[in-house]
Design an enzyme around this catalytic site. Structure first.
Site, short mmCIF file in Angstrom:
data_model
loop_
_atom_site.label_atom_id
_atom_site.label_comp_id
_atom_site.label_asym_id
_atom_site.label_seq_id
_atom_site.Cartn_x
_atom_site.Cartn_y
_atom_site.Cartn_z
N VAL A 1 19.43 1.94 15.10
CA VAL A 1 19.16 0.51 14.96
C VAL A 1 20.47 -0.28 14.91
O VAL A 1 20.55 -1.41 15.39
CB VAL A 1 18.33 0.25 13.67
CG1 VAL A 1 18.16 -1.23 13.39
CG2 VAL A 1 16.97 0.92 13.78
N GLY B 1 0.86 -1.20 0.00
CA GLY B 1 0.00 0.00 0.00
C GLY B 1 0.88 1.23 0.00
O GLY B 1 1.72 1.42 0.89
N VAL C 1 -4.05 3.95 15.87
CA VAL C 1 -4.82 4.81 16.78
C VAL C 1 -4.17 6.19 16.84
O VAL C 1 -2.99 6.32 17.17
CB VAL C 1 -4.88 4.22 18.21
CG1 VAL C 1 -5.64 5.14 19.15
CG2 VAL C 1 -5.51 2.85 18.20
N GLY D 1 -3.13 8.44 14.64
CA GLY D 1 -2.05 8.79 13.70
C GLY D 1 -0.68 9.03 14.30
O GLY D 1 0.10 8.10 14.51
N ILE E 1 0.17 10.31 17.30
CA ILE E 1 0.35 10.34 18.76
C ILE E 1 0.87 8.98 19.24
O ILE E 1 0.24 7.96 18.96
CB ILE E 1 -0.99 10.66 19.48
CG1 ILE E 1 -1.58 11.98 18.96
CG2 ILE E 1 -0.79 10.71 20.99
CD1 ILE E 1 -2.95 12.32 19.56
N LYS F 1 -10.80 2.35 17.53
CA LYS F 1 -9.62 2.86 18.25
C LYS F 1 -9.77 2.67 19.75
O LYS F 1 -8.81 2.31 20.43
CB LYS F 1 -9.41 4.34 17.91
CG LYS F 1 -9.00 4.53 16.45
CD LYS F 1 -9.10 5.99 16.07
CE LYS F 1 -8.71 6.22 14.62
NZ LYS F 1 -9.05 7.57 14.16
N1 LIG Z 1 -4.58 8.47 6.02
C1 LIG Z 1 -4.29 8.61 7.29
O1 LIG Z 1 -3.97 9.71 7.78
C2 LIG Z 1 -4.33 7.41 8.20
C3 LIG Z 1 -4.13 7.58 9.58
C4 LIG Z 1 -4.11 6.48 10.42
C5 LIG Z 1 -4.31 5.21 9.89
N2 LIG Z 1 -4.55 5.07 8.57
C6 LIG Z 1 -4.73 3.71 8.03
O2 LIG Z 1 -3.64 3.43 7.16
C7 LIG Z 1 -4.06 2.55 6.13
C8 LIG Z 1 -3.74 3.18 4.77
O3 LIG Z 1 -4.44 4.39 4.66
P1 LIG Z 1 -4.12 5.46 3.50
O4 LIG Z 1 -4.85 6.70 3.88
O5 LIG Z 1 -2.66 5.52 3.24
O6 LIG Z 1 -4.85 4.76 2.27
P2 LIG Z 1 -4.76 5.18 0.71
O7 LIG Z 1 -4.19 6.52 0.56
O8 LIG Z 1 -6.09 4.88 0.13
O9 LIG Z 1 -3.70 4.12 0.13
C9 LIG Z 1 -3.97 2.76 0.02
C10 LIG Z 1 -2.89 2.11 -0.80
O10 LIG Z 1 -3.06 0.70 -0.75
C11 LIG Z 1 -3.03 0.18 -2.08
N3 LIG Z 1 -3.94 -0.96 -2.10
C12 LIG Z 1 -5.23 -1.00 -1.64
N4 LIG Z 1 -5.73 -2.23 -1.80
C13 LIG Z 1 -4.77 -2.97 -2.37
C14 LIG Z 1 -4.68 -4.32 -2.78
N5 LIG Z 1 -5.71 -5.17 -2.64
N6 LIG Z 1 -3.53 -4.75 -3.33
C15 LIG Z 1 -2.49 -3.91 -3.48
N7 LIG Z 1 -2.48 -2.62 -3.09
C16 LIG Z 1 -3.63 -2.16 -2.55
C17 LIG Z 1 -3.47 1.30 -3.00
O11 LIG Z 1 -2.92 1.08 -4.26
P3 LIG Z 1 -3.16 2.08 -5.52
O12 LIG Z 1 -2.53 3.36 -5.08
O13 LIG Z 1 -2.47 1.46 -6.65
O14 LIG Z 1 -4.64 2.20 -5.66
C18 LIG Z 1 -2.87 2.51 -2.27
O15 LIG Z 1 -1.54 2.70 -2.67
C19 LIG Z 1 -5.54 2.30 6.39
O16 LIG Z 1 -5.69 1.11 7.14
C20 LIG Z 1 -5.98 3.50 7.21
O17 LIG Z 1 -7.10 3.23 8.03
C21 LIG Z 1 -4.57 6.14 7.71
#
Ligand SMILES: NC(=O)c1ccc[n+]([C@@H]2O[C@H](COP(=O)([O-])OP(=O)(O)OC[C@H]3O[C@@H](n4cnc5c(N)ncnc54)[C@H](OP(=O)(O)O)[C@@H]3O)[C@@H](O)[C@H]2O)c1
Length: 430
Positions: A34, A11, A133, A135, A137, A206
């Site tokens: 490390v 991802g 949980v 981001g 913090i 969370k």
């Molecule tokens: N955004 C935040 O600030 C934040 C904060 C805390 C936690 N999180 C958590 O972090 C995780 C990622 O969030 P994000 O905001 O970074 O998501 P995002 O921007 O939507 O990115 C998701 C990435 O995963 C890839 N992906 C999704 N499904 C896939 C699959 N089946 N096979 C291969 N690649 C796949 C996508 O590929 P493509 O780019 O090619 O579509 C994309 O690069 C989530 O669990 C979210 O809840 C996010």
């Protein structure tokens, strides 16, 4: 003898690219701590041609998970795709193939964290999930380390930035919910489908994770009481303001003599409570523990670099363990089962729309009284010829008695409707 720690990122969206940036920008700093380089060997995406938020050598990018899971050189798999089934199966597969795991996936950790951690423990591997949980913090690390010798009594948190932004806008600008939600969407703080945030699901995941670690147990996500903010109106915000309170979507988790009570929902808090001062998309977690007393952690609950840093810190921790050949038990999966409080006690703000006629207040008060609900204060707001609005603030009462009283009040012919019910934490410290 190992010369470097090799990782793969699954991802490469917001968090994946932030993690990569931190690992490359601070490479030397990380290596010095490390004792080895941390090297990204592969990055899994869906669309190989998509323009990325950060430039990476094209040979790192793959759409085939087997390039990662089947590569014996990869020590750590970093799951940053989101979603459920695919992420779960990659994580379990990675553990089966002796790879440590880092993830930011709150829903997955809240629903299936125990399975994942148990497997990791069985195989002597680590799972880092700090970024799941709040981001940026470092709250999970604090609970797992500094607070692990203490007894945590309560965890209260603003753990969802979208809802805090909406409630802040409503309170500062006097806007209605839909308008504030629209602003959150246009700022990129709310998704096109905001259900998970505004209905409290995200916060519930969370709080389940924080409670599991804080109370050394496995929290059943279905036992987390959940209510969102979509029914909060401008009028309730105004009345809260007049009462010296502010409305926040709060996660509240308590260990009451060994029984757990965990909820997410709108709560009226005194304006001078530290959590009431948390504005916009920021998050904060307030902890009460036996030895330390009160602690508060405040900061960004999301974002590319803040969340990426939490992921990178987990990778670095695992890197240290690998570099030291350390076999310590890192996952805290030694969770005892606990029971849950069946009938929570709380004060309530209740706004009731009634027929404007003498004796109505006495009728309602009598129903409350019959169910043992004491009233702290009552005040009549908008009064028109035919109807009036009355706000009741109750003392602390068992929820079941309060709900029974409300059901009967709704059926009175002098009551038009019970327009809103919001929990009150009048002293703010539950
Ligand atoms: N955004 C935040 O600030 C934040 C904060 C805390 C936690 N999180 C958590 O972090 C995780 C990622 O969030 P994000 O905001 O970074 O998501 P995002 O921007 O939507 O990115 C998701 C990435 O995963 C890839 N992906 C999704 N499904 C896939 C699959 N089946 N096979 C291969 N690649 C796949 C996508 O590929 P493509 O780019 O090619 O579509 C994309 O690069 C989530 O669990 C979210 O809840 C996010």
């Amino acid at each position: 003898m190992k010369k470097e720690i090799t990782i793969a990122i699954m991802g490469f969206g917001t968090v994946g690219s932030g993690t990569y940036k931190i690992l490359t920008k601070n490479r030397e700093l990380i290596r010095d701590q490390v004792g080895m380089d941390i090297v990204v060997k592969k990055i899994l995406v869906r669309d190989i041609n998509k323009k990325r938020l950060v430039e990476v050598p094209q040979e790192l990018i793959t759409t085939d998970a087997e390039d990662i899971l089947g590569d014996a050189e990869i020590d750590v798999v970093v799951e940053l795709m989101g979603g459920q089934e695919q992420a779960y199966s990659y994580i379990m597969e990675a553990l089966d193939r002796d790879k440590h795991v880092v993830t930011a996936n709150k829903e997955l950790m809240a629903k299936r964290g125990r399975e994942i951690l148990t497997k990791a423990d069985e195989r002597g591997l680590s799972v880092g999930f700090e970024a799941s949980v709040c981001g940026g913090i470092p709250i999970i690390r604090a609970l797992k380390t500094s607070l692990s010798t203490d007894k945590v009594n309560r965890i209260m948190g603003i753990v969802n930035g979208t809802t805090n932004y909406i409630l802040t806008k409503m309170s500062q600008e006097g806007s209605e919910y839909e308008e504030a939600l629209g602003q959150a969407k246009s700022m990129g703080f709310a998704e096109a489908d905001p259900t998970s945030d505004v209905e409290g699901f995200d916060a519930a995941y969370k709080m389940a994770i924080l409670s599991s670690i804080g109370f050394h147990t496995k929290v059943d996500i279905n036992k987390v009481k959940r209510e969102g903010i979509s029914k909060i109106t401008k009028i309730d915000i105004e009345y809260a303001n007049e009462l010296g309170w502010t409305i926040k979507l709060l996660g509240i988790a308590k260990d009451i003599e060994g029984k757990l009570e965990i909820s997410v929902g709108p709560v009226m808090l005194p304006k001078d409570h530290p959590l009431a001062l948390v504005k916009g998309v920021n998050n904060a977690v307030f902890i009460n523990s036996e030895a330390i007393g009160e602690l508060m952690f405040y900061g960004p609950g999301a974002g590319q670099m803040a969340t990426g840093n939490s992921v990178a810190a987990d990778i670095m921790d695992i890197g240290r363990q690998i570099a030291l050949g350390n076999n310590m038990k890192p996952n805290c999966s030694c969770f005892a089962d606990k029971t849950y409080v069946e009938d929570s006690r709380s004060s309530y703000y209740t706004r009731i729309n009634v027929v404007n006629r003498p004796g109505v207040l006495a009728q309602i008060a009598s129903v409350f009284g019959n169910y043992g609900v004491s009233i702290e204060s009552v005040f009549q707001k908008k009064t028109e010829a035919e109807r009036a609005e009355v706000v009741w603030i109750t003392s602390k009462v068992e929820e079941s008695s309060f709900r029974k009283a409300i059901e009967l009040i709704k059926s009175l012919d002098v009551v038009n409707d019970v327009s809103s019910i919001i929990r009150v934490e009048a002293n703010g410290y539950c």
